[in-house]
Design an enzyme around this catalytic site. Sequence first.
Site, PDB file in Angstrom:
ATOM      1  N   ASP A  26     -15.541  15.939   1.295  1.00  0.00           N
ATOM      2  CA  ASP A  26     -15.331  15.726  -0.413  1.00  0.00           C
ATOM      3  C   ASP A  26     -14.955  16.345  -0.880  1.00  0.00           C
ATOM      4  OD1 ASP A  26     -17.142  15.007  -2.248  1.00  0.00           O
ATOM      5  OD2 ASP A  26     -18.040  13.323  -1.116  1.00  0.00           O
ATOM      6  N   HIS A  27     -14.041  16.153  -1.735  1.00  0.00           N
ATOM      7  CA  HIS A  27     -13.067  17.199  -2.957  1.00  0.00           C
ATOM      8  C   HIS A  27     -14.030  17.659  -4.202  1.00  0.00           C
ATOM      9  CE1 HIS A  27     -12.070  14.194  -6.269  1.00  0.00           C
ATOM     10  NE2 HIS A  27     -12.105  14.874  -6.872  1.00  0.00           N
ATOM     11  N   HIS A  58     -19.334  11.848  -3.528  1.00  0.00           N
ATOM     12  CA  HIS A  58     -19.650  12.462  -4.656  1.00  0.00           C
ATOM     13  C   HIS A  58     -20.470  13.061  -5.512  1.00  0.00           C
ATOM     14  CE1 HIS A  58     -14.845  12.399  -3.585  1.00  0.00           C
ATOM     15  NE2 HIS A  58     -15.316  12.086  -5.047  1.00  0.00           N
TER      16      HIS A  58
HETATM   17  C1  BG6 Z   1     -12.092  10.242  -6.132  1.00  0.00           C
HETATM   18  C2  BG6 Z   1     -11.435   9.109  -6.691  1.00  0.00           C
HETATM   19  O1  BG6 Z   1     -12.040  10.671  -5.108  1.00  0.00           O
HETATM   20  O2  BG6 Z   1     -12.008  11.002  -7.542  1.00  0.00           O
HETATM   21  C3  BG6 Z   1     -10.753   8.555  -8.253  1.00  0.00           C
HETATM   22  O3  BG6 Z   1     -10.976   7.939  -5.324  1.00  0.00           O
HETATM   23  C4  BG6 Z   1     -11.831   9.624  -9.174  1.00  0.00           C
HETATM   24  O4  BG6 Z   1     -11.614   7.360  -8.637  1.00  0.00           O
HETATM   25  C5  BG6 Z   1     -11.455  11.507  -8.443  1.00  0.00           C
HETATM   26  O5  BG6 Z   1     -10.884   8.956 -10.274  1.00  0.00           O
HETATM   27  C6  BG6 Z   1     -12.483  12.360  -9.315  1.00  0.00           C
HETATM   28  O6  BG6 Z   1     -11.844  13.362  -9.249  1.00  0.00           O
HETATM   29  P1  BG6 Z   1     -12.586  13.802 -10.176  1.00  0.00           P
HETATM   30  O7  BG6 Z   1     -11.920  15.422  -9.599  1.00  0.00           O
HETATM   31  O8  BG6 Z   1     -10.992  14.130 -11.013  1.00  0.00           O
HETATM   32  O9  BG6 Z   1     -13.319  14.313 -10.487  1.00  0.00           O
END
Ligand code: BG6
Length: 485
Positions: free
Chosen positions: A179-180, A242
């Site tokens: 989960d990044h 997230h």
């Molecule tokens: C991803 C989603 O997991 O996270 C995207 O699939 C979203 O829709 C993105 O734009 C947002 O990530 P960050 O790191 O730019 O906040």
Amino acid sequence: MDSFSFVLFGATGDLAKRKIFPALYNLFLDNRLTAPFSVIGLGRRNWTDEVFQFHVKNSLNHFSRRFKEHDAMLDDFLQIFRYCALDVTNSEGYKAVHELILSREKELGILGNRVFYLSVSPEFFGIITSNIEKSGIGVSKGWKRLVIEKPFGRDITSARELNKKLGQVFEEEEIYRIDHYLGKQMVQNLEALKLANPMLQSLWDNKNISNIQITASETVGVEERAAYYEQAGAIRDMFQNHMLQMLMMVAMQSPEHINPENIRKKKSDIMKHLRPLNKKNTAFHVVRGQYGSGEINGEQVAAYIEEPGVESSSRNDTFVAARLWIDDYCWCGVPFYIRTGKRMKEKSTRVVIEFKSPIRDLYEDNKKTAVPNLLIIEISPNESVSLQLNLKNPAKYGKTEPVILQFSAPGKEAPEAYESLIFDTLRGDPTFFSHWEEVELSWNWVQPILEAFKDNTLPLHSYPAGSMGPEAAQQLLAGDGFIWW
Ligand code: BG6
């Protein structure tokens, strides 16, 4: 660090190009990959090693801030990459992959440790892991680890089915679910902020905190991902993973000892204590929205239903806000508000902790100027922690006014999310990956919302692009006497 083979499924795809190669490169430049390693890219296209290495170089050129043409380190890095064409559904093809892994292990003195990184569409997760088993590439003298990306299922049933399939080949300890958001430095810092600061730790409860708000707003729309997003919506795309991960990180209790098991257990405890929603009360606690047309940063943008690939009758959610209650001794009575949406006014992910405000009662004169104490953790794009206090301003005859103490993290120098997540995978630290229990509990909690959205029992509020979401999301807090910060 152990020596390892990094076997990348989906090596010609977007994620590899944007995130995985630059992350590996940064780790390499920082001398964090201290043992021999090999990278084996797998994809459908019939590429040679040279074409693949050129592709990696190109992606670094576009997506790595540290790319320098004619750099000796860059050449050394590219030499590590090999390619093998593979139709992932054809088990026969894995023989060639096996041979390549073995020959590189021999050549480089790698001890059989293998990372299988599935940077492919989730529909292939099951077939790939089963072919990993059938072909024997998962069997060696070393360890094996599986890295997968979200989405992990699309509801509780499919998530369980998927997990069962993976579990036939990999143990839970061998599965690294990315989960990044858990790789973001300030999300990781949520733990340290509490645990390393007794002052904050002593305030981290329902005696002192009135409410907690978690926002992830984006200015981008659905981009070119309508086919996926129409099936996902904000609830599956951001909320179930997230947003709930951030909630767990903010609310978890301090473990006695800091180690991956304890942290993940404390996170799961939060999910176990989340008050469940049901058909009747979902509409009271959840707001669903979809963006209309509007203006963002001076540019006119189209409504969601006018986006390419989106049906004009679509009732998909591009915004979700919710009020959640954690029924444990620490958080009982403290509402947690979460909101996320596309095409909003600003790109900002932040957590705001609002403390109770006795000052309003103490200083009769200052009722209008005093604000609650806020602890604001900016997660991205800015990375900072600020504390809003009230102080008397001598120049204004001693009236109190808000002041902000702020620490900003040294932005660009910090490792990116993928860098630290890949590094943690390589050294076998699963702390900042989603454990199956967390994933299952999250889907379980979200399930009534999925059903309410599907059955259309919840209104779909429109909000103009460039706003902070539908008015109903403001009302969600206003009813409790709060505002979004
Ligand atoms: C991803 C989603 O997991 O996270 C995207 O699939 C979203 O829709 C993105 O734009 C947002 O990530 P960050 O790191 O730019 O906040």
